[in-house]
Design a protein around this motif. Structure first.
Motif, PDB file in Angstrom:
ATOM      1  N   GLU A 121       8.605  79.019  45.809  1.00 57.14           N
ATOM      2  CA  GLU A 121       9.199  79.462  47.079  1.00 57.14           C
ATOM      3  C   GLU A 121       8.733  78.580  48.244  1.00 57.14           C
ATOM      4  O   GLU A 121       8.471  79.036  49.354  1.00 57.14           O
ATOM      5  N   GLU A 122       8.629  77.287  47.942  1.00 56.87           N
ATOM      6  CA  GLU A 122       8.227  76.309  48.958  1.00 56.87           C
ATOM      7  C   GLU A 122       9.401  75.996  49.875  1.00 56.87           C
ATOM      8  O   GLU A 122      10.535  75.819  49.406  1.00 56.87           O
ATOM      9  N   ILE A 123       9.128  75.911  51.177  1.00 56.02           N
ATOM     10  CA  ILE A 123      10.137  75.483  52.149  1.00 56.02           C
ATOM     11  C   ILE A 123       9.917  73.996  52.398  1.00 56.02           C
ATOM     12  O   ILE A 123       8.893  73.584  52.938  1.00 56.02           O
ATOM     13  N   MET A 124      10.871  73.174  51.976  1.00 64.58           N
ATOM     14  CA  MET A 124      10.743  71.723  52.105  1.00 64.58           C
ATOM     15  C   MET A 124      11.745  71.192  53.128  1.00 64.58           C
ATOM     16  O   MET A 124      12.436  71.967  53.789  1.00 64.58           O
ATOM     17  N   THR A 125      11.805  69.904  53.277  1.00 64.48           N
ATOM     18  CA  THR A 125      12.739  69.280  54.213  1.00 64.48           C
ATOM     19  C   THR A 125      13.858  68.585  53.448  1.00 64.48           C
ATOM     20  O   THR A 125      13.659  68.108  52.326  1.00 64.48           O
ATOM     21  N   MET A 126      15.021  68.538  54.067  1.00 62.89           N
ATOM     22  CA  MET A 126      16.155  67.837  53.482  1.00 62.89           C
ATOM     23  C   MET A 126      16.005  66.346  53.724  1.00 62.89           C
ATOM     24  O   MET A 126      15.488  65.915  54.758  1.00 62.89           O
ATOM     25  N   THR A 127      16.439  65.550  52.764  1.00 67.30           N
ATOM     26  CA  THR A 127      16.462  64.099  52.914  1.00 67.30           C
ATOM     27  C   THR A 127      17.898  63.620  52.726  1.00 67.30           C
ATOM     28  O   THR A 127      18.787  64.395  52.359  1.00 67.30           O
ATOM     29  N   VAL A 128      18.135  62.362  52.986  1.00 62.76           N
ATOM     30  CA  VAL A 128      19.445  61.765  52.768  1.00 62.76           C
ATOM     31  C   VAL A 128      19.254  60.415  52.088  1.00 62.76           C
ATOM     32  O   VAL A 128      18.187  59.805  52.198  1.00 62.76           O
ATOM     33  N   PRO A 129      20.296  59.928  51.419  1.00 58.45           N
ATOM     34  CA  PRO A 129      21.609  60.545  51.252  1.00 58.45           C
ATOM     35  C   PRO A 129      21.613  61.545  50.100  1.00 58.45           C
ATOM     36  O   PRO A 129      20.723  61.531  49.255  1.00 58.45           O
ATOM     37  N   PHE A 130      22.647  62.409  50.076  1.00 57.19           N
ATOM     38  CA  PHE A 130      22.883  63.149  48.846  1.00 57.19           C
ATOM     39  C   PHE A 130      23.927  62.370  48.053  1.00 57.19           C
ATOM     40  O   PHE A 130      24.896  61.851  48.599  1.00 57.19           O
ATOM     41  N   VAL A 131      23.665  62.251  46.774  1.00 55.36           N
ATOM     42  CA  VAL A 131      24.383  61.298  45.915  1.00 55.36           C
ATOM     43  C   VAL A 131      25.222  62.057  44.894  1.00 55.36           C
ATOM     44  O   VAL A 131      24.773  63.050  44.322  1.00 55.36           O
ATOM     45  N   ILE A 132      26.447  61.570  44.690  1.00 55.79           N
ATOM     46  CA  ILE A 132      27.320  62.130  43.660  1.00 55.79           C
ATOM     47  C   ILE A 132      27.671  61.027  42.670  1.00 55.79           C
ATOM     48  O   ILE A 132      28.103  59.939  43.055  1.00 55.79           O
ATOM     49  N   GLN A 133      27.442  61.322  41.390  1.00 56.72           N
ATOM     50  CA  GLN A 133      27.844  60.403  40.320  1.00 56.72           C
ATOM     51  C   GLN A 133      28.412  61.238  39.184  1.00 56.72           C
ATOM     52  O   GLN A 133      27.738  62.142  38.674  1.00 56.72           O
ATOM     53  N   SER A 134      29.651  60.950  38.826  1.00 55.11           N
ATOM     54  CA  SER A 134      30.359  61.742  37.808  1.00 55.11           C
ATOM     55  C   SER A 134      30.363  63.204  38.248  1.00 55.11           C
ATOM     56  O   SER A 134      30.849  63.525  39.311  1.00 55.11           O
ATOM     57  N   SER A 135      29.795  64.089  37.468  1.00 48.11           N
ATOM     58  CA  SER A 135      29.806  65.511  37.822  1.00 48.11           C
ATOM     59  C   SER A 135      28.402  66.012  38.132  1.00 48.11           C
ATOM     60  O   SER A 135      28.034  67.136  37.788  1.00 48.11           O
ATOM     61  N   THR A 136      27.609  65.152  38.790  1.00 48.48           N
ATOM     62  CA  THR A 136      26.243  65.519  39.175  1.00 48.48           C
ATOM     63  C   THR A 136      26.000  65.120  40.630  1.00 48.48           C
ATOM     64  O   THR A 136      26.426  64.048  41.064  1.00 48.48           O
ATOM     65  N   MET A 137      25.314  65.998  41.345  1.00 47.70           N
ATOM     66  CA  MET A 137      24.883  65.696  42.710  1.00 47.70           C
ATOM     67  C   MET A 137      23.364  65.791  42.763  1.00 47.70           C
ATOM     68  O   MET A 137      22.781  66.703  42.177  1.00 47.70           O
ATOM     69  N   VAL A 139      19.681  64.922  45.401  1.00 49.89           N
ATOM     70  CA  VAL A 139      19.093  64.581  46.694  1.00 49.89           C
ATOM     71  C   VAL A 139      17.676  64.088  46.452  1.00 49.89           C
ATOM     72  O   VAL A 139      16.935  64.703  45.665  1.00 49.89           O
ATOM     73  N   PRO A 140      17.253  62.984  47.084  1.00 51.01           N
ATOM     74  CA  PRO A 140      15.869  62.524  46.915  1.00 51.01           C
ATOM     75  C   PRO A 140      14.890  63.567  47.437  1.00 51.01           C
ATOM     76  O   PRO A 140      15.161  64.259  48.425  1.00 51.01           O
ATOM     77  N   LEU A 141      13.758  63.688  46.781  1.00 50.35           N
ATOM     78  CA  LEU A 141      12.690  64.551  47.274  1.00 50.35           C
ATOM     79  C   LEU A 141      11.902  63.815  48.353  1.00 50.35           C
ATOM     80  O   LEU A 141      11.739  62.587  48.299  1.00 50.35           O
ATOM     81  N   SER A 142      11.422  64.558  49.336  1.00 48.91           N
ATOM     82  CA  SER A 142      10.622  63.944  50.397  1.00 48.91           C
ATOM     83  C   SER A 142       9.330  63.391  49.799  1.00 48.91           C
ATOM     84  O   SER A 142       8.880  63.822  48.733  1.00 48.91           O
ATOM     85  N   ARG A 143       8.727  62.439  50.481  1.00 51.78           N
ATOM     86  CA  ARG A 143       7.507  61.808  49.973  1.00 51.78           C
ATOM     87  C   ARG A 143       6.390  62.833  49.782  1.00 51.78           C
ATOM     88  O   ARG A 143       5.538  62.685  48.911  1.00 51.78           O
ATOM     89  N   GLU A 144       6.404  63.865  50.616  1.00 48.03           N
ATOM     90  CA  GLU A 144       5.356  64.883  50.537  1.00 48.03           C
ATOM     91  C   GLU A 144       5.377  65.610  49.201  1.00 48.03           C
ATOM     92  O   GLU A 144       4.335  65.994  48.675  1.00 48.03           O
ATOM     93  N   TYR A 145       6.571  65.816  48.638  1.00 46.92           N
ATOM     94  CA  TYR A 145       6.696  66.610  47.411  1.00 46.92           C
ATOM     95  C   TYR A 145       7.099  65.779  46.200  1.00 46.92           C
ATOM     96  O   TYR A 145       7.270  66.329  45.106  1.00 46.92           O
ATOM     97  N   ALA A 146       7.264  64.458  46.364  1.00 47.99           N
ATOM     98  CA  ALA A 146       7.774  63.640  45.262  1.00 47.99           C
ATOM     99  C   ALA A 146       6.850  63.654  44.048  1.00 47.99           C
ATOM    100  O   ALA A 146       7.316  63.635  42.899  1.00 47.99           O
ATOM    101  N   GLN A 147       5.536  63.690  44.274  1.00 48.68           N
ATOM    102  CA  GLN A 147       4.600  63.618  43.153  1.00 48.68           C
ATOM    103  C   GLN A 147       4.414  64.963  42.448  1.00 48.68           C
ATOM    104  O   GLN A 147       4.175  65.013  41.248  1.00 48.68           O
ATOM    105  N   SER A 148       4.513  66.056  43.197  1.00 47.99           N
ATOM    106  CA  SER A 148       4.306  67.379  42.584  1.00 47.99           C
ATOM    107  C   SER A 148       5.308  68.381  43.162  1.00 47.99           C
ATOM    108  O   SER A 148       4.927  69.283  43.916  1.00 47.99           O
ATOM    109  N   PRO A 149       6.577  68.230  42.829  1.00 49.86           N
ATOM    110  CA  PRO A 149       7.589  69.150  43.362  1.00 49.86           C
ATOM    111  C   PRO A 149       7.512  70.507  42.664  1.00 49.86           C
ATOM    112  O   PRO A 149       7.087  70.602  41.501  1.00 49.86           O
ATOM    113  N   PRO A 150       7.907  71.587  43.346  1.00 50.52           N
ATOM    114  CA  PRO A 150       7.954  72.900  42.687  1.00 50.52           C
ATOM    115  C   PRO A 150       9.028  72.928  41.611  1.00 50.52           C
ATOM    116  O   PRO A 150      10.046  72.229  41.705  1.00 50.52           O
TER     117      PRO A 150
END
Length: 681
Positions: free
Chosen positions: A228-244, A246-257
């Motif tokens: 139930e972590e509140i994180m920040t949105m990053t950009v861009p959000f990417v669409i490829q085929s049928s998947t979307m 979003v990159p994780l922020s640097r703060e949570y990239a190593q240990s995301p929930p």
């Protein structure tokens, strides 16, 4: 020092590359009506006033109207648009975005998605486990940093959002095509961590994209994750085929929930992408058009090839509520970049072909043997290829940058830098235009300054009010973290504001004990010196200036020693320095070394008995130099002066005798050619 400070002020705001150009009145109207980052109404009003006073305004309007009259609206309207809304203005970008919408909006309407069904779909995708935590977190962020909250709210009007973390990448090549007037960027993206959501289909419909973005927003912004972590949105959000994703922020990239529902964490590998930017909204037909344009450009460029097994990626940078004509989108495809070979590809400086210009970085390679071409076409002895054979004619060709230099490495795979990469045309033209405008501004400023009764010598300001003047002009003195780079017009405004808030030392009404106005011829010499950006430490880097300095020193030595016209120049040595303070420092060092050059290595001891003398009316830089050289303030003796301000010889004799009697060793007497107060010699 003043030149260095102002240059730093301008360059600190120039952290981007100039590729856009517009006349001053268009940029000012941009700032007055369309630029969301202009903070004060006074600055907008001032921009309007300056735009209306610009002599280019009626000229450009007349130019655009004449094009319509002479060529008709069909052929003349591009010239009208270029005159009134040139490339680089917000208005021009908005026009292009609106033009793109004329195709994509009807395509969006064809989806026949009702508001009710869209809301229902988004509601199903939105999950907020703990609403009170989300609300309190948002309120806390706003209260702790209101300025950031305002900046984020203004993103609804921005093409590129501010205050939001964006993917890092480096541009390794820019390719412009003649056929469709398209510019591709070939970028290197390092690997990154992301969170992804499956889409219902590969369609670029509001329902499909909206559902995916809502699920990702729930994970990042609303705590729909295992912690139930509140994180920040990053950009861009990417669409490829049928998947979307979003990159994780640097703060949570190593240990995301951990994710819940259908979401998944994924590692996106490093990749080389050819990217094409476009404005407006993403529809199926628009993505097909942009994909075809991208593929055509890649196919036409010999150094690029599409990566096998890869489909296009669509990057979107803006939140749903932004003005649709300001939406920033990019379509990207993994590519392989082939080096431009010197040995097998001919000219290492790639000439413009059907696809445009290619430029690349130079990777590490074997050291080349370089020879100079004498025009005979004969290879000098020792020019054999590294494998024992003879280098072919193709391998001996020079580049467009250095036509007389040849590499003798067979099949040399080093990528050559083209002229366009070394000096991008648009950037260079924009910089030269700024330089030309600034030179004209300087001449006008000087002309206004020398007129009695014209401009005031100085407009009084407090430090606080002075900063307000800069803020109102849109050229704040503050250096914000990650501040967007300034446009050329802002740099012009900075020059104008500095000039108008500074002292006009060239005015006949300006009086100072040390200096007066600038001499136009001397100013031209300073411009020449700054343009050369030379250094007189060796003849090789400054041949003309080195010889000029020697001639000037010879002239000074003849004047100083009162040499007659029929006498040879006396033996002499010397150098030109920036000002009086450094001259005094050098003079003390020279006198000290002449007395005892061992001090250079061993330094002055605590029991040193050296003592120096100067006038009591001399400049304070004598004392500074005594500190810097290690002589010490106590060993610099001030000698009393006569009523006219010059040193009293009798008092000097008394001080010398006193110093010797006290066991001191005089080594230096500093004289003054024009004291700061009385101008005494």
């Amino acid at each position: 020092m003043n030149i260095l400070l102002f240059s730093f002020y301008l360059l600190s705001h120039l952290n981007g590359v100039w590729t856009l150009r517009a006349n001053s009145w268009q940029k000012r109207l941009d700032r007055a009506f369309l630029d969301v980052d202009v903070k004060k109404p006074e600055a907008r009003i001032r921009s309007i006033q300056r735009a209306l006073q610009d002599p280019n305004l009626p000229k450009d309007i007349s130019k655009g109207i004449s094009a319509i009259r002479e060529k008709g609206f069909g052929k003349g309207h591009p010239e009208l648009i270029e005159a009134l809304w040139p490339e680089g203005t917000i208005a021009r970008s908005d026009l292009e975005g609106i033009q793109a919408l004329t195709k994509s909006l009807p395509e969006r309407r064809e989806e026949q998605t009702s508001v009710g069904s869209l809301v229902q779909t988004l509601s199903k995708s939105l999950t907020v486990p703990n609403p009170s935590t989300v609300v309190s977190g948002i309120v806390s962020q706003i209260l702790s940093d209101p300025s950031r909250a305002v900046k984020l709210a203004k993103n609804v009007f921005r093409e590129t959002p501010a205050g939001i973390e964006t993917l890092d990448y480096s541009v390794i090549r820019t390719i412009s095509t003649k056929k469709d007037d398209v510019t591709l960027e070939v970028r290197e993206y390092p690997g990154y961590e992301a969170v992804s959501a499956p889409l219902q289909s590969e369609d670029f419909t509001l329902t499909n994209m909206g559902a995916g973005l809502t699920e990702l927003s729930s994970y990042l912004l609303f705590g729909n994750n295992a912690g139930e972590e509140i994180m920040t949105m990053t950009v861009p959000f990417v669409i490829q085929s049928s998947t979307m994703w979003v990159p994780l922020s640097r703060e949570y990239a190593q240990s995301p929930p951990e994710t819940v529902d259908q979401l998944a964490l994924r590692s996106v590998p490093s990749q080389t992408l050819a990217t094409l930017a476009f404005r407006g909204i993403c529809t199926n037909a628009e993505i097909e058009r942009q994909t075809q344009t991208l593929m055509d450009a890649i196919d036409a460029e010999p150094t690029l090839s599409c990566g096998l097994g890869h489909s296009v990626q669509v990057f979107q940078y803006n939140a749903p509520g932004i003005l649709p004509w300001r939406r920033r989108n990019e379509i990207a495809l993994v590519v392989e970049v082939a080096p431009v070979e010197i040995g097998s590809g001919g000219d290492i400086g790639r000439e413009e072909n059907g696809a445009g210009k290619a430029a690349g970085a130079i990777p590490e390679a074997a050291e080349a043997t370089i020879t100079e071409d004498d025009g005979s076409g004969v290879v000098a002895p020792g020019d054999e290829a590294a494998d024992g054979g003879t280098a072919s004619e193709e391998q001996l060709k020079g580049s467009s940058l250095f036509p007389n230099i040849r590499s003798l490495i067979p099949n040399d795979e080093r990528v050559a830098a083209s002229t366009e990469e070394m000096n991008p045309k648009d950037q260079t033209e924009s910089e030269l235009q700024f330089l030309e405008d600034t030179a004209a501004t300087m001449v006008d400023y000087y002309r206004q300054s020398i007129e009695i009764g014209g401009k005031p010598v100085v407009i009084s300001n407090t430090p606080e009010s002075l900063r307000t003047v800069f803020d109102d002009a849109g050229v704040s003195m503050e250096f914000e973290h990650n501040e967007p780079s300034w446009e050329p017009q802002q740099l012009r405004d900075a020059v104008d504001t500095v000039l108008q808030t500074s002292v006009r030392s060239s005015s006949p009404l300006f009086l100072n004990q040390l200096y007066a106005g600038v001499d136009p011829i001397a100013l031209g010499g300073e411009w020449l010196s700054a343009t050369l950006n030379s250094n007189v430490h060796t003849f090789e880097v400054a041949p003309s200036l080195t010889e000029i300095e020697k001639s000037c020193l010879a002239k000074i030595s003849r004047c100083w020693l009162k040499t007659e016209s029929n006498m040879d120049t006396p033996d002499h040595d010397g150098l030109f320095v920036p000002g009086g303070s450094i001259s005094i420092l050098y003079s003390q060092l020279l006198a000290r070394d002449r007395f005892d050059n061992n001090i250079r290595k061993s330094g002055l001891s605590a029991n040193s008995n050296l003592v120096a003398f100067c006038s009591e009316n001399s400049h304070y830089s004598y004392k500074k130099s005594a500190i810097v050289t290690g002589l010490g303030e106590d060993n610099l003796i001030s000698v009393k002066c006569l009523l006219n301000g010059s040193m009293d010889p009798k008092e000097l004799k008394i001080e010398l005798e006193k110093a010797v009697a006290n066991g001191k060793t005089p080594f230096y007497i500093g004289t003054t050619a024009g004291t700061t107060v009385l101008g005494a010699f």
